[in-house]
Design a protein around this motif. Structure first.
Motif, short mmCIF file in Angstrom:
data_model
loop_
_atom_site.label_atom_id
_atom_site.label_comp_id
_atom_site.label_asym_id
_atom_site.label_seq_id
_atom_site.Cartn_x
_atom_site.Cartn_y
_atom_site.Cartn_z
N PHE A 1 -4.33 -19.76 -7.33
CA PHE A 1 -2.97 -20.30 -7.25
C PHE A 1 -2.29 -20.41 -8.62
CE2 PHE A 1 -4.93 -21.81 -3.29
CZ PHE A 1 -4.02 -21.27 -2.40
N ILE B 1 -0.74 -16.61 -9.17
CA ILE B 1 0.43 -16.09 -8.47
C ILE B 1 1.63 -16.94 -8.84
CG2 ILE B 1 -0.64 -14.78 -6.61
CD1 ILE B 1 -0.78 -17.18 -4.88
N PRO C 1 3.26 -20.80 -6.57
CA PRO C 1 2.73 -22.16 -6.65
C PRO C 1 2.70 -22.70 -8.07
CG PRO C 1 0.99 -20.56 -6.12
CD PRO C 1 2.29 -19.85 -6.03
N GLN D 1 5.42 -25.01 -8.85
CA GLN D 1 5.66 -26.18 -8.01
C GLN D 1 4.93 -27.40 -8.58
OE1 GLN D 1 7.80 -25.55 -5.59
NE2 GLN D 1 7.66 -23.34 -5.93
N PHE E 1 -2.67 -26.97 -4.11
CA PHE E 1 -3.05 -25.57 -4.12
C PHE E 1 -4.38 -25.36 -4.85
CE2 PHE E 1 1.48 -25.73 -3.25
CZ PHE E 1 1.54 -24.95 -2.10
#
Lengths: 569, 569
Positions: A486, A489, A492, A495, A502
């Motif tokens: 996570f 990528i 996430p 966030q 995650f």
């Protein structure tokens, strides 16, 4: 008729049809099946309590041998715990026979004991689902039972292989009396399934070969589990306009194969890389770069070879679906083209620009990989490279989903010693990786290694408590304290929920599990420690070994991102 | 429209419809749902990695509160790991909303990523299964999404409560951009479901009451989870020919209730024990003795009260199926009979032989239990009795399947301090006991205790690694080194496979799990140790506590068998 006779006959049909291994999950409803398999001298049984882990263990065995492995469980939610592995077997096309003992139909949903709706419980994740009759007294019922077992085992082995379910309702009593004996080899009903093979008509062959001959650039892209095609692929790859591209899970040990596409394809823009004809076979691809490249640059023709009648076209470019065995197809193509060349007395012509481009890119990428991973940094990618480098020749390797299989796809050129690579890419789950690898190790002669992340490892840690783990098993846990994919990528990582929802950070280590299970435990937190351990880790031993490599998740992410971005052609 | 708007609206409908708790399993496909629940101020989220454990934890919460708990997982086999808890929720009638993120339909079975057949994946184990549209752009699609959520949550709460599944296909991108904001409370679509209740017509009431008045002996047998009926049952049990019989899982705290039937019914032969009219409600019964007794001595009339329209008749004697709420039915009967008695000015008549017989048997059994379990022996049954005796007033108790709930049914008279008892008897599985109890503890104010065997405990031990375990949680593991139930039933104990295939002996203990998770660990191997620990074990604390009681499996079996056989009326 003795209580166990019909069930003992079932067990005998199983062994006659080539089933050698049966995984038993304890239970009373299934007792007769358990006894029938245990007492059959042709069958090896293994007892595993957690049905989820048990089913993945059986899947690992079947994956390794290609033979159907049977699973046995009692009634109730036990059957549902088999389901994750059953779905993996379905999509990875692994032959399994799933036997679920059940209450008789009249007792379903009657608020009584371990009872759920077991009929058709695996939905579309089995090739076919049967239910045995509950009364055996009529001879037609016994004929039906034996027929079902013949069909079910054959189906599990027919291409595409896969799981088949038989629900077995059983009334009490479950256990035989002392005087009830059964002689093996007495009453079997074995219908032999005669092998057959699909071939292509001459006219259709002519059309396909015409396209092949006229194609400028030909790419053969090899999906998961395409073993035993080395010879044909070697021959084809000699064609002056043919490149063979294979992910690490394709298991193709041909030196000319393109392996570093994940690294260099994002840097490609010249149209000379685009194939005119694409030939695919095998199952899924790992490489997102390859998939995106091919979806963007659609070839004029795309032949897909797949015996499964479903239309599976993840590259969105298929023009011809060819439902034959890949080996037959490749052999015919190679032989025909070879014969034509011989007849025409043609000299070997020069390689096409298309092919040279691919080969040059591959060469640069290979050099870059060797140069950039064996450095002083210590992160997941370096650790993986060091482990790959140390893996014994002719050994087995099961890769965890999430990051390990992705790293391995970047580093697959380091797996150059006939290692055989597996990964549960049917459903790409993290739920049974250790169990699957243990099942594979049990059926593998050499050293069998599983490399996976901490989240997957702890998810399936019940697996390590299975009695009688194979001493050839090596487990490598890359522990960076959470689900680090996570961080890698984009979405996430931006966030506020990243860590809690995650990555789900965790602080466990595998030490206490090893202490409890008698697995020899090693740990490394830097290059020096790791290289020392790797000198002995793959040596033969009396017990399995586990190596836990501790890395820092954020460093792992940063280094992997630079590794990808800093490469230039 | 911002990416997250439809999903944020969903989360808002959930909170408006009474959902307070959402269990999140990490994943990328499900990211939008995760964010929408986490950012909704009315919702509490909890992150759990192992989906099997996560779903049971959510089930425990819903079981404790009666409110719908939502589960969220990513695509792929994650959804199948929810299935064991979903089936338990279905049969135990626990309200849950199961949200499974999915790939869009066009990507199913395309050899690409975490993808299985998720539509209708729980088969008959959910009340209804929905699938959201994948495109939200048309206003009708948004209307459909909001309508589905209104219906699904209402359905989970409508009698019989249960799990409802919504499959949520989601296309990329999964994560919102920074500028995408959503205001809660803006655009909700909340359709209120007005409560209603089924009542019985006067003519039918007259028939039923006529049968009641004319019955010689009336037995009210109370199935699982019949809370909140104490008042009505107290009143009814005053009838001179009425006995109320309740298993430990019935949760009926009425002193006059018959509780020791498991012990004394096998010793009964006089026909004066046989009821004329049987009234049942609630779900399953534990007591095999009771079920066998009633199947053998079928009452003339059997009223079964159950709102579920399915015909569930495990006692094989039903004559009237009454689809109303049990409280309404019992209240009406009690009030009518009471009014009639008052009107007739009837004096309290003497109790019938039927009732006296049951009361006397109960009394002997109670005396025997107190006399025979608090002795010097140390086995499972004594340990269970000592623990029951020490359990705090008004505390919660979750019993493991297999032996703990059976022992508890023999010893339920010791649970006389308003303890509330649960057990996963929907499917009677051993797969999620610890997780369920942890979920219950999280929603319970006082001390919450789980008593279970070693096989069940280790099966579900991932549960103890959930972050933020409630400090009120107490776990008691009765460790006799395997599945001892198989020693207690006749069939397996005679087979040579007993130890390996049924008991599946194991040598683990819970110490290292506690050391890793910060749970305070206690261990006892004899009466003295146990009684010392019990003095402090249930005291309030900052961390959960675990007590492991070691007993010998063969002794446990011998002592329990004598306990049952030596009782005489």
């Amino acid at each position: 008729m003795p209580l166990l006779e019909p069930v003992f006959r079932i067990s005998e049909i199983c062994s006659l049809k080539g089933i050698e291994d049966v995984i038993i999950c304890p239970g009373s409803r299934s007792a007769a099946i358990t006894l029938a398999f245990n007492r059959n001298p042709e069958i090896r049984t293994k007892v595993i309590a957690d049905e989820r882990s048990a089913a993945f263990y059986g899947l690992g065995m079947a994956l390794e041998t290609g033979k159907t492995v049977a699973l046995v469980c009692t009634s109730g939610s036990a059957a549902l715990n088999f389901a994750p592995a059953v779905s993996e077997a379905f999509f990875q096309e692994i032959p399994m026979l799933v036997l679920t003992a059940d209450r008789p139909p009249e007792w379903i949903h009657q608020y009584d004991g371990q009872t759920i709706f077991q009929k058709d419980i695996y939905g579309k994740h089995v090739k076919k689902a049967f239910e045995l009759p509950v009364d055996y007294s009529h001879p037609d019922a016994r004929w039906q039972i034996e027929r079902i077992f013949n069909e079910a085992i054959d189906l599990s082995q027919a291409a595409p292989k896969g799981p088949v379910h038989i629900n077995v309702p059983i009334r009490e009593p479950f256990y035989p009396e002392d005087y009830e004996e059964y002689e093996f080899g007495s009453n079997k009903k074995h219908i032999r399934r005669v092998a057959h093979q699909a071939i292509i008509n001459p006219e259709d062959w002519a059309d396909l070969l015409e396209i092949w001959r006229n194609a400028d650039g030909i790419m053969v892209a090899v999906g998961q589990n395409s073993q035993d095609l080395e010879e044909e692929l070697s021959e084809l790859s000699e064609g002056q306009n043919v490149v063979v591209v294979a992910d690490v899970i394709a298991n193709i040990q041909v030196p000319e194969v393109i392996r570093c596409h994940d690294l260099f394809l994002p840097k490609i823009s010249e149209p000379t890389f685009n194939p005119d004809l694409l030939l695919t076979f095998g199952k899924s691809f790992i490489s997102k770069s390859l998939k995106q490249f091919l979806r963007k640059h659609k070839p004029k023709y795309h032949f897909h070879i797949q015996e499964n009648p479903e239309l599976i076209d993840p590259l969105q470019s298929m023009t011809h679906k060819i439902e034959v065995n890949a080996k037959y197809f490749l052999k015919e193509v190679a032989e025909t083209l070879d014969f034509e060349k011989f007849k025409e007395g043609e000299e070997d012509t020069e390689e096409s620009d298309f092919k040279l481009n691919w080969q040059n890119a591959e060469l640069s990428a290979r050099k870059y990989i060797h140069r950039s991973v064996f450095v002083e940094d210590f992160a997941e990618i370096q650790a993986t490279a060091m482990i790959f480098d140390a893996l014994p020749e002719y050994s087995g390797l099961h890769l965890g989903n999430s990051m390990p299989v992705r790293y391995a796809n970047y580093l697959s050129v380091l797996l150059d010693k006939n290692q055989k690579v597996s990964c549960n890419r049917g459903t790409s789950g993290i739920d049974g990786i250790v169990s699957t690898a243990l099942g594979q190790a049990a059926k593998y002669e050499g050293i069998y290694t599983c490399i996976l992340g901490d989240v997957s490892f702890f998810y399936d840690s019940n697996a390590l408590y299975i009695n009688g783990l194979s001493a050839n098993f090596r487990c490598v846990v890359i522990n960076n304290g959470g689900g680090n994919i996570f961080r890698l990528i984009d979405g996430p990582s931006k966030q506020p929920e990243l860590e809690e929802f995650f990555v789900t950070s965790q602080k466990r280590n595998a030490g206490s599990i090893c202490a409890e299970t008698g697995i020899k435990y090693f740990r490394a937190s830097n290059q020096l420690e790791l290289s020392e351990i790797l000198k002995v880790f793959f040596e033969k031993s009396d017990t399995p070994k586990l190596l836990e490599v501790f890395t820092d998740g954020e460093t792992d992410a940063t280094i992997f991102k630079s590794f990808k971005s800093e490469f230039t052609l």
